[in-house]
Design a protein around this motif. Sequence first.
Motif, PDB file in Angstrom:
ATOM      1  N   ARG A  83       0.844  -1.215   0.000  1.00 15.37           N
ATOM      2  CA  ARG A  83       0.000   0.000   0.000  1.00 15.37           C
ATOM      3  C   ARG A  83       0.871   1.255   0.000  1.00 15.37           C
ATOM      4  O   ARG A  83       0.611   2.198  -0.734  1.00 15.37           O
ATOM      5  N   THR A  84       1.889   1.274   0.810  1.00 19.92           N
ATOM      6  CA  THR A  84       2.791   2.430   0.890  1.00 19.92           C
ATOM      7  C   THR A  84       3.496   2.641  -0.451  1.00 19.92           C
ATOM      8  O   THR A  84       3.592   3.765  -0.946  1.00 19.92           O
ATOM      9  N   ALA A  85       3.955   1.561  -1.058  1.00 22.60           N
ATOM     10  CA  ALA A  85       4.631   1.657  -2.362  1.00 22.60           C
ATOM     11  C   ALA A  85       3.677   2.173  -3.423  1.00 22.60           C
ATOM     12  O   ALA A  85       4.042   2.994  -4.269  1.00 22.60           O
ATOM     13  N   ARG A  86       2.396   1.694  -3.371  1.00 17.94           N
ATOM     14  CA  ARG A  86       1.392   2.137  -4.330  1.00 17.94           C
ATOM     15  C   ARG A  86       1.105   3.637  -4.156  1.00 17.94           C
ATOM     16  O   ARG A  86       1.011   4.387  -5.139  1.00 17.94           O
ATOM     17  N   ILE A  87       1.019   4.092  -2.924  1.00 20.57           N
ATOM     18  CA  ILE A  87       0.752   5.522  -2.642  1.00 20.57           C
ATOM     19  C   ILE A  87       1.916   6.375  -3.149  1.00 20.57           C
ATOM     20  O   ILE A  87       1.721   7.399  -3.804  1.00 20.57           O
ATOM     21  N   ARG A 120       4.101   5.578  -5.466  1.00 22.47           N
ATOM     22  CA  ARG A 120       4.114   5.512  -6.916  1.00 22.47           C
ATOM     23  C   ARG A 120       3.045   6.427  -7.510  1.00 22.47           C
ATOM     24  O   ARG A 120       3.289   7.171  -8.447  1.00 22.47           O
ATOM     25  N   THR A 121       1.843   6.427  -6.932  1.00 21.91           N
ATOM     26  CA  THR A 121       0.741   7.262  -7.414  1.00 21.91           C
ATOM     27  C   THR A 121       1.093   8.740  -7.280  1.00 21.91           C
ATOM     28  O   THR A 121       0.874   9.527  -8.203  1.00 21.91           O
ATOM     29  N   LYS A 122       1.645   9.123  -6.131  1.00 20.05           N
ATOM     30  CA  LYS A 122       2.006  10.535  -5.917  1.00 20.05           C
ATOM     31  C   LYS A 122       3.141  10.948  -6.854  1.00 20.05           C
ATOM     32  O   LYS A 122       3.146  12.053  -7.386  1.00 20.05           O
ATOM     33  N   THR A 123       4.107  10.059  -7.075  1.00 17.62           N
ATOM     34  CA  THR A 123       5.214  10.355  -7.984  1.00 17.62           C
ATOM     35  C   THR A 123       4.714  10.521  -9.407  1.00 17.62           C
ATOM     36  O   THR A 123       5.102  11.461 -10.116  1.00 17.62           O
ATOM     37  N   GLU A 124       3.819   9.618  -9.820  1.00 17.08           N
ATOM     38  CA  GLU A 124       3.250   9.725 -11.165  1.00 17.08           C
ATOM     39  C   GLU A 124       2.422  11.000 -11.321  1.00 17.08           C
ATOM     40  O   GLU A 124       2.469  11.654 -12.363  1.00 17.08           O
ATOM     41  N   ALA A 125       1.678  11.361 -10.291  1.00 20.66           N
ATOM     42  CA  ALA A 125       0.866  12.582 -10.337  1.00 20.66           C
ATOM     43  C   ALA A 125       1.762  13.813 -10.444  1.00 20.66           C
ATOM     44  O   ALA A 125       1.477  14.747 -11.214  1.00 20.66           O
ATOM     45  N   ALA A 126       2.856  13.817  -9.684  1.00 17.90           N
ATOM     46  CA  ALA A 126       3.784  14.956  -9.733  1.00 17.90           C
ATOM     47  C   ALA A 126       4.449  15.042 -11.101  1.00 17.90           C
ATOM     48  O   ALA A 126       4.610  16.136 -11.663  1.00 17.90           O
ATOM     49  N   ALA A 127       4.807  13.883 -11.666  1.00 17.10           N
ATOM     50  CA  ALA A 127       5.433  13.876 -12.990  1.00 17.10           C
ATOM     51  C   ALA A 127       4.456  14.370 -14.046  1.00 17.10           C
ATOM     52  O   ALA A 127       4.813  15.146 -14.942  1.00 17.10           O
ATOM     53  N   GLU A 128       3.201  13.944 -13.965  1.00 19.78           N
ATOM     54  CA  GLU A 128       2.178  14.396 -14.915  1.00 19.78           C
ATOM     55  C   GLU A 128       1.946  15.900 -14.800  1.00 19.78           C
ATOM     56  O   GLU A 128       1.818  16.604 -15.790  1.00 19.78           O
ATOM     57  N   ALA A 129       1.920  16.407 -13.556  1.00 23.36           N
ATOM     58  CA  ALA A 129       1.736  17.846 -13.345  1.00 23.36           C
ATOM     59  C   ALA A 129       2.909  18.626 -13.950  1.00 23.36           C
ATOM     60  O   ALA A 129       2.717  19.676 -14.576  1.00 23.36           O
ATOM     61  N   ALA A 130       4.111  18.101 -13.784  1.00 27.56           N
ATOM     62  CA  ALA A 130       5.294  18.764 -14.345  1.00 27.56           C
ATOM     63  C   ALA A 130       5.236  18.756 -15.867  1.00 27.56           C
ATOM     64  O   ALA A 130       5.555  19.763 -16.516  1.00 27.56           O
ATOM     65  N   ARG A 131       4.836  17.634 -16.471  1.00 25.41           N
ATOM     66  CA  ARG A 131       4.707  17.567 -17.931  1.00 25.41           C
ATOM     67  C   ARG A 131       3.662  18.558 -18.436  1.00 25.41           C
ATOM     68  O   ARG A 131       3.848  19.223 -19.440  1.00 25.41           O
TER      69      ARG A 131
END
Length: 132
Positions: free
Chosen positions: A13-17, A19-30
């Motif tokens: 669960r922690t890894a999924r959270i 990963r989700t936050k990292t992907e969201a931050a990367a998408e926001a940066a893009r």
Amino acid sequence: EGLRGMSGSTVERTARIVRTKTEAAAEAARTRGSRLVRTVTEDSIALEASRQAEAEVLQLHASTEESVKVAYRSTGLGIYAVVMRFAGMPLERLAMVLNSSQVSGQGQLSQAAKIVFADGAMAPFRTVGRPP
């Protein structure tokens, strides 16, 4: 090592959270980067259109453009000549006195300067129509 005391589902669960936050931050940066590129591109296009519109307004006929260039250059050269003449007159007068028999012996340059500027700083410019 900090994960030893955690159960497998908690780690997942922690890894999924994370990963989700990292992907969201990367998408926001893009998204921000894409918006910035679009803005810069739009600004460049608008600037180029503005330059072209200004060039069309200021466009002169070829003969008129050449006439303006000649007048501009002639005026610049004329002003330059006047300034050089004004600056050179005291030097010409100094050279004339140095080459004459009015100075002799030691310190000829200082003797000539005293003769040239005897009537004041503007004396070299008052050469024509001067009373004897």
